[in-house]
Design a protein around this motif. Structure first.
Motif, mmCIF file in Angstrom:
data_model
loop_
_atom_site.group_PDB
_atom_site.id
_atom_site.type_symbol
_atom_site.label_atom_id
_atom_site.label_comp_id
_atom_site.label_asym_id
_atom_site.label_seq_id
_atom_site.Cartn_x
_atom_site.Cartn_y
_atom_site.Cartn_z
ATOM 1 N N PRO B 124 0.810 -1.225 0.000
ATOM 2 C CA PRO B 124 0.000 0.000 0.000
ATOM 3 C C PRO B 124 0.844 1.276 0.000
ATOM 4 C CG PRO B 124 -0.810 -1.549 1.648
ATOM 5 C CD PRO B 124 0.470 -2.113 1.126
ATOM 6 N N ARG B 127 0.933 3.587 -2.883
ATOM 7 C CA ARG B 127 -0.155 4.489 -3.250
ATOM 8 C C ARG B 127 -0.475 5.490 -2.152
ATOM 9 N NH1 ARG B 127 -4.790 3.272 -7.089
ATOM 10 N NH2 ARG B 127 -4.560 5.503 -6.893
ATOM 11 N N ILE B 128 -0.197 5.129 -0.920
ATOM 12 C CA ILE B 128 -0.620 6.024 0.151
ATOM 13 C C ILE B 128 0.569 6.439 0.991
ATOM 14 C CG2 ILE B 128 -2.947 5.101 0.279
ATOM 15 C CD1 ILE B 128 -2.093 3.285 2.469
ATOM 16 N N PHE B 131 0.263 9.346 7.480
ATOM 17 C CA PHE B 131 -0.418 8.552 8.491
ATOM 18 C C PHE B 131 -1.523 7.676 7.913
ATOM 19 C CE2 PHE B 131 -3.281 11.915 8.096
ATOM 20 C CZ PHE B 131 -2.646 13.101 8.392
ATOM 21 N N TYR B 132 -1.896 7.911 6.650
ATOM 22 C CA TYR B 132 -2.749 6.924 6.002
ATOM 23 C C TYR B 132 -2.029 5.591 6.021
ATOM 24 C CZ TYR B 132 -6.164 10.187 3.961
ATOM 25 O OH TYR B 132 -7.151 11.088 3.778
ATOM 26 N N VAL B 135 -1.878 4.046 9.445
ATOM 27 C CA VAL B 135 -3.121 3.353 9.759
ATOM 28 C C VAL B 135 -3.154 2.000 9.058
ATOM 29 C CG1 VAL B 135 -5.605 3.425 9.483
ATOM 30 C CG2 VAL B 135 -4.376 5.461 10.236
ATOM 31 N N ALA B 136 -2.638 1.987 7.825
ATOM 32 C CA ALA B 136 -2.611 0.728 7.089
ATOM 33 C C ALA B 136 -1.744 -0.301 7.816
ATOM 34 C CB ALA B 136 -2.088 0.963 5.678
ATOM 35 N N LEU B 138 -1.447 -0.580 10.898
ATOM 36 C CA LEU B 138 -2.232 -1.111 12.014
ATOM 37 C C LEU B 138 -2.993 -2.355 11.565
ATOM 38 C CD1 LEU B 138 -3.843 1.931 13.853
ATOM 39 C CD2 LEU B 138 -2.264 0.253 14.793
ATOM 40 N N ALA B 139 -3.407 -2.327 10.309
ATOM 41 C CA ALA B 139 -4.098 -3.500 9.770
ATOM 42 C C ALA B 139 -3.197 -4.717 9.890
ATOM 43 C CB ALA B 139 -4.478 -3.252 8.317
ATOM 44 N N PHE B 142 -3.076 -5.920 13.584
ATOM 45 C CA PHE B 142 -4.237 -6.663 14.062
ATOM 46 C C PHE B 142 -4.414 -7.972 13.319
ATOM 47 C CE2 PHE B 142 -5.727 -2.262 15.237
ATOM 48 C CZ PHE B 142 -5.454 -2.442 16.577
ATOM 49 N N TYR C 29 -8.607 17.608 12.845
ATOM 50 C CA TYR C 29 -7.780 17.541 11.658
ATOM 51 C C TYR C 29 -8.075 18.689 10.715
ATOM 52 C CZ TYR C 29 -5.223 15.927 7.675
ATOM 53 O OH TYR C 29 -4.328 15.861 6.643
ATOM 54 N N PHE C 35 -3.620 14.891 13.255
ATOM 55 C CA PHE C 35 -4.341 13.650 13.330
ATOM 56 C C PHE C 35 -4.244 13.196 14.784
ATOM 57 C CE2 PHE C 35 -4.841 9.122 13.228
ATOM 58 C CZ PHE C 35 -5.944 8.978 12.433
ATOM 59 N N LEU C 225 -9.295 3.274 17.864
ATOM 60 C CA LEU C 225 -8.682 2.453 16.819
ATOM 61 C C LEU C 225 -9.728 2.046 15.790
ATOM 62 C CD1 LEU C 225 -6.346 0.232 19.003
ATOM 63 C CD2 LEU C 225 -5.735 2.160 17.541
ATOM 64 N N LEU C 228 -10.314 4.755 13.143
ATOM 65 C CA LEU C 228 -9.320 5.018 12.100
ATOM 66 C C LEU C 228 -9.744 4.518 10.725
ATOM 67 C CD1 LEU C 228 -5.990 4.408 14.029
ATOM 68 C CD2 LEU C 228 -7.163 6.529 13.529
ATOM 69 N N ILE C 232 -10.268 6.534 7.167
ATOM 70 C CA ILE C 232 -9.638 6.213 5.892
ATOM 71 C C ILE C 232 -10.699 6.135 4.806
ATOM 72 C CG2 ILE C 232 -8.412 4.429 4.620
ATOM 73 C CD1 ILE C 232 -6.815 3.846 7.027
ATOM 74 N N GLY C 235 -12.285 9.784 4.556
ATOM 75 C CA GLY C 235 -11.390 10.922 4.333
ATOM 76 C C GLY C 235 -11.255 11.689 5.635
ATOM 77 N N PHE C 236 -10.068 12.245 5.852
ATOM 78 C CA PHE C 236 -9.805 12.881 7.139
ATOM 79 C C PHE C 236 -10.497 14.230 7.299
ATOM 80 C CE2 PHE C 236 -6.300 9.936 6.861
ATOM 81 C CZ PHE C 236 -6.239 9.456 8.146
ATOM 82 N N TYR C 274 -10.004 -2.696 9.155
ATOM 83 C CA TYR C 274 -8.714 -2.240 8.649
ATOM 84 C C TYR C 274 -8.420 -2.791 7.270
ATOM 85 C CZ TYR C 274 -7.395 -0.002 12.940
ATOM 86 O OH TYR C 274 -7.337 0.852 13.979
ATOM 87 N N MET C 275 -8.667 -4.086 7.132
ATOM 88 C CA MET C 275 -8.381 -4.684 5.832
ATOM 89 C C MET C 275 -9.300 -4.074 4.776
ATOM 90 S SD MET C 275 -5.869 -6.530 6.379
ATOM 91 C CE MET C 275 -5.528 -7.777 5.173
ATOM 92 N N LEU C 278 -7.931 -0.785 3.986
ATOM 93 C CA LEU C 278 -6.675 -0.918 3.248
ATOM 94 C C LEU C 278 -6.946 -1.203 1.783
ATOM 95 C CD1 LEU C 278 -3.736 -0.821 3.815
ATOM 96 C CD2 LEU C 278 -3.744 -3.249 4.324
ATOM 97 N N LEU C 281 -8.208 1.815 0.217
ATOM 98 C CA LEU C 281 -7.154 2.811 0.000
ATOM 99 C C LEU C 281 -6.406 2.565 -1.298
ATOM 100 C CD1 LEU C 281 -5.162 3.481 3.263
ATOM 101 C CD2 LEU C 281 -6.445 5.089 1.899
ATOM 102 N N LEU C 282 -6.192 1.273 -1.573
ATOM 103 C CA LEU C 282 -5.428 0.956 -2.773
ATOM 104 C C LEU C 282 -6.187 1.398 -4.008
ATOM 105 C CD1 LEU C 282 -4.003 -2.534 -1.865
ATOM 106 C CD2 LEU C 282 -2.838 -0.332 -1.964
ATOM 107 N N VAL C 283 -7.509 1.366 -3.914
ATOM 108 C CA VAL C 283 -8.313 1.762 -5.058
ATOM 109 C C VAL C 283 -8.450 3.283 -5.108
ATOM 110 C CG1 VAL C 283 -10.527 1.482 -6.203
ATOM 111 C CG2 VAL C 283 -9.563 -0.388 -4.843
ATOM 112 N N PRO C 285 -6.930 6.285 -2.924
ATOM 113 C CA PRO C 285 -6.092 6.718 -1.809
ATOM 114 C C PRO C 285 -6.622 7.956 -1.102
ATOM 115 C CG PRO C 285 -4.801 6.432 -3.816
ATOM 116 C CD PRO C 285 -6.240 6.323 -4.205
ATOM 117 N N GLU C 286 -7.448 8.744 -1.754
ATOM 118 C CA GLU C 286 -7.860 9.990 -1.122
ATOM 119 C C GLU C 286 -9.148 9.832 -0.304
ATOM 120 O OE1 GLU C 286 -7.340 9.483 -4.254
ATOM 121 O OE2 GLU C 286 -9.142 9.843 -5.422
#
Lengths: 263, 358, 297, 646
Positions: B124, B127-128, B131-132, B135-136, B138-139, B142, C29, C35, C225, C228, C232, C235-236, C274-275, C278, C281-283, C285-286
Motif C-alpha cells: 500500500p 499508493r498512500i 499517516f494513512y 493506519v494501514a 495497524l491493519a 491486528f 484535523y 491527526f 482504533l 481510524l 480512511i 477521508g480525514f 482495517y483490511m 486498506l 485505499l489501494l483503489v 487513496p484519497e
C-alpha cells in the motif's frame, strides 16, 4: 567570456503536438519543438506559461494526454522519470528539491545511484564490489564538487546552506549523473548578481567541458539572450515563438505577450 | 575537549567514509565493545542479563528495523510487533518441521519470512503516504496477530496458544545460562547493527533517505520508488523478524501471539522517537532508555515510599510509567525531535570545538 | 433475510457511534492538520471522569457540566502545551506526538480515578424494541437507537455549527489555508482552542454512550482504533465522510463477523475494518469524499 | 651515482633512494590528502624535466612558476633545476600588467602556471613579452579550447617519451649541476623602484636549510603546511630548501579558503606564519570566545591569566612554583590543549614568525599556551636566514642569535651587516645594486638598524634608511612607532610622519574585524569601513591607544620626542591594489605621503577636519570613488621619564 564554438549537432529530442491538462485545466496545448545535441535551449514565457510543465513532460513526471516524445530516435507517448534518468536526462527544480536530511556529499552521491550495480546484501556487508563502487563513485562526485567549487561545504547538511549554494548543490547532484541532457528550471532565480554570474559560468563551463545539452528555463532575459543558442517562447501553454535569441527578440507576438509585459 | 583531532587526516576515501572517522571515537567504541563482550559477562548478575540486557538488545534490534523503515525511508509503521511475531512463529515452525534445522538458520528464515510478509504489507505504501500508511500498518498489526492466534497450524495446534520455545543449541553447545544467551544475542545484534550502518552509508541507504526527504526528486534522479520502499519494508521486517525470534527464544522462552501486541509496537516506536529517528545509535539509546525507565521509576517510587512514607500501589506505578512515556514522547518531539542521538551528537560537537562554543 | 437486516441495522446503529468518535478526529484535523491519535484516550478520560464524579454522590446532571469543563480545559491545555510549540512541523510528527499524548492521558485517567471497570447507567436499557420485534421479528436495541439519535443530533448540530455560524466559517477558512486565514485576521489560536474544546465535548458524549454500553474501562481507548478505518474510508477532512464511513464500517463489520467469522474462527471484528479500509485505499487513496491529490513539482 | 648532496636535484635523488616510500608531498584534492612518496616525486620531476627538455628548455634558462602552492609547481622548480635551469616563482595575485616587467626582466620563455586565471594573465602579458613562448598549466578546468598552451599531463607524457628516447640524459644533466649554480631567482617586491631579481645558489639555500634543520633538529618525520606565496623567500626556505634537506613532508592546502581547516586536519609539527596570521587567529579566538557561555568564558579567562603568569616560563623550562605548575597542568587539560587542537597546532614542535615585528602580547600568548613560537630574521638576499631564536632563549624584543655559519656585525648608523654561505650571488643584471649591497669585506648590508644586547641577541629597531631625525635632532624611527601602534588589535595599519618636522603625526587604519566587533557589542550601527572609521567613539578608542604608546615612548629616552601628537583615521584601508602597500603588506611610505599630501598638511597645519576623495581599485579592475571628511584628533603627550636601558 571568450567566444566558444558550440558544437550544435543532431536533433536528439523532439516533442510533437504535446498537450497536457490537469483535470479540466489546460497546461500545455499542442506544443512542438526540438533540441539539438550540445546546444543550450531556453524556454521562456510569463508566469504560468507552462514552462515547468514542459520540463516535467520531458523527464516523465507528467504524462501528456496527446503528442509524442522522441528521444534519441525512440518515440514514446510519454516518458517516465526512471527511463528519463537512465537515458541520461538530469534536472534541477525551480524550488530547490534537495534531500534536506542529508549532507552535501550524500546528496550528490544520490545523483550516481544509477551507476551502482551492487545489491543490498553486498552493501550491507560493505566489501568487494559494493565498497569499490562506493569509492569509485565518490571520486567522480569529488570531481563534480571540485568543478562547482563547493569543497568547503562537502560535509555540511544541505539544510544549513544559503539559497545560492543549495542551487549549486542541486546542479552538482544533477551533474553527478554525467547526464547527456540537463534540464534546468530557473537555475538563477532568487540569486544576487554575483551568484548569477557564477551560475552562468558554471552552466557554460558544463556545456563546454562535457558537451551537455541543456534545456533551460530562466526569467532573466539578459542571461537567456547571452547564453542560449535557441529559444522557445510559451504563453498560456501555447508556443508563440521559436528561434535564435535575435529572431525571438524580433518576433512581434513575443514582444506583445512577454517582453512588453515583463521587462 | 577530549577530541584531539589535529593530525587525523585522510589519505583515501575508505578512511574518509569510515563509520568512525575520528580516532577517539574508534577507541571509545572499542572500549564499549570490550566492556560488552568481556567485562559485562564477568560481572553482571542473572537478573541483569535476563531482565535488562537481553530485552534491551533485542528491542534495540527491532528498533533498528523500525528505524530503517521510518527513520531512513520515512514510512511510518505501527505494526513492528506483528513482524516480530512472524519472525518468532516462522522460526518456531522451521525448528519444528525441518529436522536438524540449525537454530541460527531458523532465525534467519524467520527474518526472511517476516521480510516477505513485510513486502506484502508494504505494497500500500506505493499508493498512500503519511499517516494513512500508518493506519494501514495497524491493519498488519491486528490481522497478523489474529491470524497467528486463530490458525492452529502456526502454533502446532497447541491448546493454550502459548508454546514453549525449543532449546537453543549451536554446534552442541546449549545456551542455558543468561550470560551465554546474552552473548549470543549481543553477537547477533552487533553484526546486524553493523549491517544496518553499512546499508545506511551506501547507495541503498541514500536512496531511502532520498525517498524520505523528497520522493519526486528521488524519482527524477533515477531512484525507483517501488523497489526502494519495498526493500525498506523487507529489510525492516527482516530485522523485526529476527528480533521477534530472539524475543521468543532468548527472552520469553515461549512463542505466543499476545506478546507481540500493539503495545509492543508503540514501545518500539517510542524507542526510535526518544533515541533518534534515522540513526542506528538512536535505536540503542532509545531501547536503553525505555528499558531503564521503569527501573528508574520504581527506584524513585521506592525511595519516595521510604523517605516520606508515601504508599504507592503497583497500578499507580504502572500508570506513572504510562504518563512518563507519554510525557517524554511529547517532550522529545517538541524539544529535540531527533532524540538522544542528536543530543549526543551536539554534545560531541561541543567537545570537538571546545573551548569554542561553535 | 430478516436476520440479515437485523444485523445490518444493528451494524449501522453502532456505526453511528463510530462516526461520533471519528467526528472528533475530523474536527481537529480540519482545523489544525493534527491527526489526533489521543481521541480515544480522551473518550476514556471523559467517561471515567463522569463516572468518577458521580461516585461522590453527585447527580449526573451536575456531573455532566463538571466533566464538560474538565474536558474543555484538557483540550485547551493540550492545544497550548503540546501542539502550539509544534506548529508548522510535519504532520507525521504531530501524529506521533498525539500517540504520546494518548499514553499520557490514559495514565492520568487511571491515576486519578483508578483502573477498575465501572458501569455507567444512563437509564437506557439494552433491550430490543418491542414494536419492531413484533412487527418485523427483528431485534433492534433500544439503546442503540437512542445512542444513534444522540449521535445524529450532535452530528447535525456540529454540521450546522460548521456551515452556518461565523465561527464555523472561520474554522473552515483555517482548515483551507492557515496563512490566508491569518492574513484576513482570523485569530488562529483562538480557533484552535475552540476546536479542541468542542473535541472534548464530543469525546464526552461518545464516552458516555460507549461507556454505558460496554462499561467504563481501559478498552474504551480502542474505540479510537475503530475510528481510524472509518476515517480512511471517509477521508480525514470530511464530516459527511466520517458519517458515511462510520455507517459502512459498522454495517460491514457486523455482517462480516456474522457471515464470515464462523468460517475462520471468529474475532475478525478486530481487523476486518482495517483490511477493508486498506483495500479501499489501494483503489482510492484519497478516501470517499477526499479530493484527488495532484502532486505538483 | 655520485653521492654529493650539494644541489637540490641531487638531494631529491638521495631521498628517493634512502626513503622511497616516505611521503614527500601531500595535497588536499578531491576531498582527501593525495600523497606522493619521495620516489613518486622523483619520478614526477623526471617526467616534468624531460618534458621541458623535449620542448627545448636548456641549461641556464629561467622557468616562471606562478600559482598557489601546488605540488606540481614545487616539482617544476626541481625540474628546472635538474636541467640546470633557474626557477623564478612569482606572486600569483599580481595583475597581468605587473607580470610584464618581471617576465621581461628574467627573459622568461617557459612558464609553469596553475590554472586558467594565470594562463589568461600570461596570454594577456604575452604580446609585451617577446621571449615568452611556452605556457604550461596544472589545472585544465576551462582551458579545453585554448590553443598554444599545454597541460602538465601532456608535458609529462612528452617527457616520458623523451626519457625513453634519451636514456641516461636526465641523470647526466643532474650530474652537470654545480653547487654554485643559481637555483632560484626571487624578486624582491621592493618598497621603492622596480623589483629586483635576487639570484640565490643551490649552495646558499642548502646551507641555510641545513643550518635551520640542525638548529631545530628537523627530520624527515616532520610535516609542514605550505600555504604562503611560493615567490616569498620564507616559503622557499621552509617548503623547498628545508624540505629537500630534511626530507620531511610538505602539505598543500585545498584552496586559500580552506587553509584553517586543512591546518587542523594535517596538524603540522613545523609551522610558519607572518605575525598578521597569528594576530588574525588570536582575534578570531577572542571573538569566538565572546559567544561562549559564562562558565566557559570564566574558565578561559582564569586559565589564560595562569598562562600569562607562568606559561612562557614553563615552556622555556624555567623553575615555576608548584601551585602554578598544577594550575597550568589543569589549564592545559581544559583550555590550552583543546585550543591548540582546534587551531590545528597541537602537534607543533617549532613555529616561526618573521617578516614583520610581532607584538609582545601576541607572541607571549602563543608561547604561554604551549606553542613553541619563535622569531627569525633574514632577507630574501640571505635566504631568510640570519638570526634564529634558540629554544629556551626566546626574548620577546629580540629576533634571536646569529644562525650557524652566519657572521654578523653592526655597521655605521646601526646597520646590521652579515656574511656567510647563504648570501645572494647577485641581483640579476644589476651589478651596481649588487656592488652597493655587498661591501668590500663581503658583508651584506641588510638595510635594517639594530643592536646586539649583552647575550648576543639582535634587536631590530627600524629600516636603516627610514630612521630619520626630528627637527630638534632626536632620532625618529617610524616603523618602531607604527609597530607599537599595530600591536593593538584595533589598529591594522599605521603610518607615522616626523622626519625633519617638529613633532610626530600619524595615519591610522582601524582593524575592521576587531573594531567592527567592538562596535557591534556596544550597539553602534555603521555602514562600512569609512563610516565606522569616523565614528566619534571609534576615534576616542584609537586615541586611547595612541596615548598609551605615548606614555611608553616617554620612558624610552631618545624616542620620547617621537610621541604622536596628532593623528587621523584614514577613510579607506591601505591596499596593495592601490599601490599603497607592497604585496607583502608593507607600507610604501613615500607613495602614501605623496598620495595623501593634503592630509599631512592638515595634520601639521592644525586643521580640525579635512575633506578627501580617493579612487579605489578592486581586484577585478573596477574602480570606485571614496570620499569623506576626516576629523583630526589631538593626543595627549607625556614628559620624558628617564633614559631607556639599551
Amino acid at each position: 567570456m571568450t567566444t566558444h564554438e558550440r558544437r550544435s549537432g543532431e536533433v536528439i529530442l523532439r516533442l510533437d503536438n504535446i498537450s497536457l491538462a490537469f483535470g479540466g485545466v489546460k497546461a500545455l496545448t499542442d506544443i512542438s519543438f526540438d533540441v539539438r545535441e550540445h546546444e543550450i535551449r531556453a524556454i521562456i514565457g510569463p508566469n504560468g506559461a507552462g514552462k515547468s510543465s514542459m520540463l516535467n513532460v520531458i523527464n516523465g513526471v507528467y504524462h501528456p494526454q496527446h503528442g509524442t516524445i522522441a528521444y534519441r530516435g525512440e518515440v514514446r507517448r510519454s516518458m517516465n522519470p526512471h527511463a528519463a534518468a537512465a537515458s541520461g536526462i538530469a534536472r534541477t527544480f525551480q524550488n530547490i528539491a534537495l534531500f534536506r536530511g542529508m549532507s552535501v556529499l550524500d546528496n550528490i552521491m544520490t545523483g550516481r545511484n544509477l551507476k551502482i550495480k551492487s545489491n543490498f546484501v553486498e552493501q550491507a556487508i560493505w566489501i568487494g564490489r559494493a565498497r569499490r563502487e562506493e569509492l569509485e563513485n565518490r571520486r567522480k562526485v569529488e570531481e563534480v564538487i571540485d568543478f562547482l567549487e563547493i569543497q568547503h561545504i562537502r560535509k555540511t547538511p544541505v539544510g544549513r546552506l544559503p539559497y545560492g549554494l543549495q542551487k549549486r548543490v542541486e546542479l552538482a547532484r544533477a551533474l553527478a549523473a554525467e547526464p547527456s541532457m540537463l534540464l534546468l528550471d530557473e537555475p538563477m532565480a532568487g540569486m544576487n548578481v554575483e551568484e548569477k554570474q557564477d551560475m552562468c559560468r558554471f552552466v557554460l563551463d558544463v556545456n563546454e567541458q562535457y558537451g551537455t545539452t541543456m534545456v533551460l528555463i530562466e526569467h532573466d532575459m539578459g542571461v537567456v539572450m547571452d547564453i542560449s543558442d535557441r529559444v522557445v517562447v510559451l504563453d498560456y501553454g501555447r508556443k508563440i515563438g521559436d528561434g535564435t535569441p535575435d529572431e525571438v527578440r524580433g518576433n512581434q507576438k513575443v514582444i506583445d505577450a512577454y517582453l512588453g509585459v515583463a521587462h | 575537549m577530549f577530541y584531539r583531532e589535529a593530525g587525523q587526516f585522510k589519505t583515501n576515501y575508505i578512511d574518509d567514509s569510515a563509520i568512525f572517522p575520528i580516532r577517539q571515537d574508534r577507541i571509545g567504541f572499542a572500549i564499549i565493545l570490550l566492556l560488552a563482550f568481556v567485562a559485562v559477562p564477568l560481572f553482571a548478575t542473572p537478573y541483569i542479563f535476563s531482565a535488562i540486557l537481553i530485552p534491551f538488545l533485542i528491542l534495540a534490534l527491532a528498533a533498528i528495523g523500525l528505524n530503517i523503515l521510518t527513520g531512513y525511508c520515512g514510512q511510518l509503521s505501527l505494526g513492528t510487533a506483528a513482524f516480530m511475531a512472524v519472525g518468532a512463529f516462522a522460526s518456531y515452525n522451521f525448528m519444528l518441521r525441518v529436522p536438524g534445522m540449525p537454530i541460527l538458520l531458523a532465525f534467519l528464515c524467520g527474518g526472511v519470512m517476516a521480510a516477505g510478509v513485510g513486502i506484502v504489507f508494504g505494497l500500500p505504501s506505493l499508493r498512500i503516504r503519511g499517516f494513512y500508511l500508518a493506519v494501514a500498518t495497524l491493519a498488519a498489526q491486528f490481522f497478523i496477530v489474529w491470524c497467528l492466534a486463530k490458525v492452529g497450524w502456526f502454533s502446532n495446534y497447541s491448546s493454550s496458544g502459548v508454546i514453549t520455545a525449543q532449546q537453543v543449541e549451536i554446534l552442541g553447545y546449549q545456551f542455558r545460562t543468561p550470560a551465554s544467551k546474552y552473548l549470543l544475542v549481543l553477537g547477533i545484534v552487533s553484526i546486524m547493527a553493523l549491517g544496518a550502518k553499512n546499508l545506511a552509508r551506501s547507495n541503498v541507504g541514500r536512496s531511502w533517505m532520498a525517498v524520505r526527504d523528497m520522493d519526486i526528486a528521488a524519482e527524477v534522479i533515477g531512484i525507483r520508488l517501488m523497489p526502494a520502499k519495498l526493500l525498506a519494508f523487507a529489510i525492516s521486517s527482516f530485522y523485526a523478524g529476527v528480533a521477534g525470534a530472539l524475543y521468543a527464544y532468548m527472552y520469553l522462552g515461549t512463542v505466543e501471539p499476545e506478546a507481540y501486541n500493539l503495545d509492543l509496537s508503540f514501545r518500539i516506536l517510542f524507542m526510535i522517537i526518544i533515541g533518534g529517528v534515522g540513526t542506528v545509535l538512536g535505536s540503542f539509546l532509545g531501547s536503553a532508555f525505555i528499558a531503564l525507565l521503569p527501573i528508574a521509576l520504581s527506584l524513585l517510587v521506592g525511595f519516595l515510599e521510604n523517605s516520606i512514607h508515601l504508599s504507592v500501589s503497583k497500578s499507580m506505578t504502572s500508570n506513572l510509567e504510562l504518563m512518563t512515556f507519554g510525557g517524554l514522547i511529547i517532550f522529545f518531539l517538541i524539544v529535540e525531535p531527533h532524540g538522544l542521538a542528536r543530543l549526543w551528537q551536539i554534545g560531541k560537537e561541543k567537545l570537538r570545538l571546545w573551548p569554542f562554543p561553535h | 433475510m430478516t436476520f440479515f437486516f437485523e444485523v445490518l441495522i444493528g451494524g449501522l446503529l453502532s456505526g453511528v457511534m463510530y462516526s461520533l468518535v471519528a467526528l472528533g478526529f475530523v474536527l481537529i484535523y480540519k482545523a489544525s492538520g493534527v491527526f489526533n491519535f489521543a481521541q480515544g484516550a480522551m473518550v476514556y478520560f471523559a467517561a471515567i471522569t463522569f463516572v468518577g464524579v458521580t461516585e461522590f454522590d453527585i447527580s449526573p446532571w451536575i456531573a455532566f457540566p463538571i466533566s464538560l469543563i474538565v474536558m474543555v480545559v484538557l483540550g485547551l491545555v493540550v492545544e497550548k502545551v503540546v501542539l502550539r510549540p509544534l506548529v508548522n512541523q510535519p504532520q507525521i510528527t504531530l501524529f506521533m506526538v498525539t500517540i504520546g499524548l494518548a499514553f499520557f492521558i490514559e495514565g492520568l485517567a487511571q491515576l486519578m480515578w483508578g483502573a477498575n471497570v465501572r458501569g455507567l447507567e444512563l437509564g437506557l436499557q439494552d433491550v430490543p424494541l418491542e414494536w419492531v420485534s413484533e412487527r418485523w421479528g427483528m431485534s433492534i436495541s433500544k439503546f442503540d437507537l437512542a445512542a444513534a439519535g444522540v449521535a445524529a443530533i450532535l452530528v447535525t448540530s456540529l454540521a450546522l455549527l460548521f456551515n452556518r455560524t461565523r465561527i464555523g466559517r472561520a474554522l473552515r477558512a483555517v482548515a483551507d489555508d492557515h496563512q490566508a486565514a491569518l492574513a484576513v485576521g482570523i485569530p488562529l489560536q483562538q480557533i484552535w482552542g475552540i476546536v479542541w474544546g468542542v473535541a472534548g465535548f464530543v469525546a464526552l458524549v461518545a464516552g458516555l454512550l460507549w461507556g454505558s454500553r460496554n462499561g467504563v474501562q481501559f478498552a474504551l481507548t480502542f474505540v479510537a482504533l475503530k475510528a481510524l478505518p472509518v476515517l480512511i474510508l471517509g477521508g480525514f477532512e470530511s464530516i459527511p465522510g466520517a458519517i458515511v464511513g462510520g455507517l459502512i464500517i459498522g454495517a460491514t463489520e457486523k455482517l462480516a463477523e456474522v457471515y464470515i467469522g464462523p468460517m475462520v474462527g471468529g474475532g475478525i471484528e478486530g481487523w476486518f475494518p482495517y483490511m477493508l479500509a486498506l483495500v479501499f485505499l489501494l483503489v482510492r487513496p484519497e478516501g470517499l469524499f477526499g479530493e484527488k491529490i495532484i502532486r505538483r513539482v | 651515482m655520485d653521492e654529493r648532496q650539494d644541489t637540490f636535484p641531487r638531494l631529491l635523488l638521495q631521498h628517493a633512494r634512502v626513503r622511497p616510500e616516505h611521503p614527500a608531498t601531500r595535497e588536499k584534492d578531491l576531498g582527501i590528502w593525495q600523497t606522493w612518496s619521495w620516489s613518486q616525486v622523483a619520478d614526477q620531476v623526471r617526467a616534468l624535466a624531460c618534458g621541458l627538455a623535449a620542448d627545448g628548455f636548456r641549461r641556464g634558462m629561467h622557468l616562471a612558476i606562478i600559482g598557489d602552492n601546488r605540488p606540481r609547481l614545487y616539482w617544476s622548480m626541481l625540474a628546472a633545476q635538474a636541467l640546470g635551469g633557474i626557477a623564478v616563482p612569482m606572486y600569483q595575485d599580481a595583475p597581468a600588467a605587473d607580470f610584464v616587467y618581471v617576465l621581461n626582466d628574467a627573459e622568461i620563455a617557459y612558464a609553469n602556471v596553475e590554472d586558467q586565471e594565470q594562463v589568461d594573465k600570461m596570454l594577456e602579458a604575452q604580446p609585451q613579452v617577446a621571449t615568452l613562448r611556452h605556457i604550461y598549466f596544472d589545472d585544465p578546468r576551462g582551458l579545453r579550447n585554448y590553443e598554444h598552451v599545454s597541460s602538465f599531463d601532456d608535458l609529462q607524457a612528452r617527457g616520458r617519451e623523451f626519457d625513453l628516447a634519451h636514456p641516461g640524459w636526465y641523470d647526466a644533466e643532474i650530474a652537470k649541476g654545480e653547487t654554485d649554480d643559481v637555483s632560484v631567482m626571487l624578486y624582491t617586491s621592493g618598497t621603492t623602484g622596480k623589483p629586483k631579481g635576487v639570484c640565490l645558489t643551490h649552495g646558499a639555500f642548502i646551507a641555510a636549510g641545513r643550518g635551520g634543520c640542525d638548529f631545530d633538529r628537523l627530520t624527515e618525520r616532520d610535516s609542514i603546511l605550505s600555504y604562503l606565496p611560493m615567490a616569498w623567500v620564507g616559503d622557499h626556505l621552509f617548503s623547498f630548501g628545508q624540505w629537500l634537506v630534511a626530507g620531511f613532508t610538505i602539505n598543500c592546502p585545498e584552496s586559500g579558503d580552506t587553509v584553517m581547516t586543512d591546518l587542523r586536519e594535517i596538524g603540522p609539527t613545523y609551522y610558519f606564519a607572518p605575525p598578521r596570521v597569528f594576530e588574525n587567529l588570536l582575534t578570531t579566538v577572542m571573538i569566538r570566545m565572546e559567544d561562549a557561555g559564562s562558565i566557559k568564558r570564566g574558565l578561559f579567562r582564569h586559565f589564560m591569566a595562569v598562562a600569562r603568569r607562568c606559561g612562557a616560563e614553563i615552556l622555556a623550562g624555567k623553575p615555576v612554583a608548584a601551585g602554578d605548575r598544577l594550575q597550568y597542568w589543569l589549564g592545559n587539560l581544559l583550555v590550552y590543549g583543546p585550543l591548540r587542537n582546534v587551531l590545528g597546532m597541537s602537534r607543533i614542535r617549532i613555529a616561526y614568525t618573521a617578516g614583520a615585528a610581532i607584538g609582545p602580547d601576541l607572541f607571549r600568548f602563543y608561547r604561554s599556551i604551549g606553542i613553541n613560537l619563535k622569531q627569525l630574521y633574514g632577507q630574501t638576499e640571505t635566504c631568510a636566514y640570519v638570526c634564529l631564536q634558540p629554544d629556551g632563549e626566546v626574548k620577546l624584543d629580540s629576533v634571536g642569535k646569529p644562525a650557524p655559519e652566519v657572521d654578523l656585525k653592526i655597521g655605521a648608523g646601526g646597520e646590521v651587516l652579515v656574511r656567510g654561505p647563504m648570501l645572494l650571488r647577485e641581483y640579476y643584471k644589476r651589478p651596481d645594486d649588487t656592488a652597493e649591497s655587498i661591501d668590500a669585506d663581503g658583508y651584506f648590508r641588510t638595510g635594517d638598524a639594530g643592536l646586539l644586547d649583552d647575550g648576543g641577541h639582535l634587536k631590530i629597531i627600524d629600516r636603516a634608511k627610514d630612521v630619520g631625525k626630528l627637527a630638534n635632532g632626536a632620532m625618529f624611527a617610524p616603523n618602531y612607532i607604527e609597530n607599537k601602534l599595530k600591536f593593538f588589535p584595533h589598529i591594522k595599519e599605521a603610518v607615522a610622519f616626523g622626519h625633519d618636522r617638529d613633532r610626530v603625526c600619524a595615519f591610522i587604519n582601524i582593524d575592521m574585524g576587531s573594531v567592527g566587533n567592538w562596535a557591534e557589542r556596544r550597539g553602534l550601527a555603521y555602514s562600512g569601513y569609512t563610516d565606522l572609521a569616523q565614528k566619534a567613539e571609534v576615534r576616542a578608542l584609537i586615541r586611547e591607544c595612541v596615548e598609551q604608546i605615548n606614555a611608553e615612548l616617554a620612558g624610552e629616552g631618545e624616542l620620547a620626542d617621537s610621541q604622536v601628537h596628532r593623528f587621523l583615521i584614514l577613510h579607506k584601508e591601505l591596499d596593495p591594489d592601490d599601490d599603497e602597500l607592497t604585496r607583502t603588506r608593507k607600507v610604501r611610505r613615500g607613495f602614501v605621503a605623496e598620495k595623501y599630501g593634503v592630509l599631512i598638511d592638515a595634520l601639521y597645519g592644525g586643521k580640525q577636519v579635512e575633506h578627501i576623495e580617493t579612487l579605489v581599485r578592486f581586484e577585478d579592475g573596477r574602480t570606485n570613488m571614496v570620499a569623506a571628511d576626516l576629523v583630526i584628533e589631538d593626543a595627549q603627550t607625556f614628559a620624558a621619564t628617564g633614559r631607556r636601558a639599551a
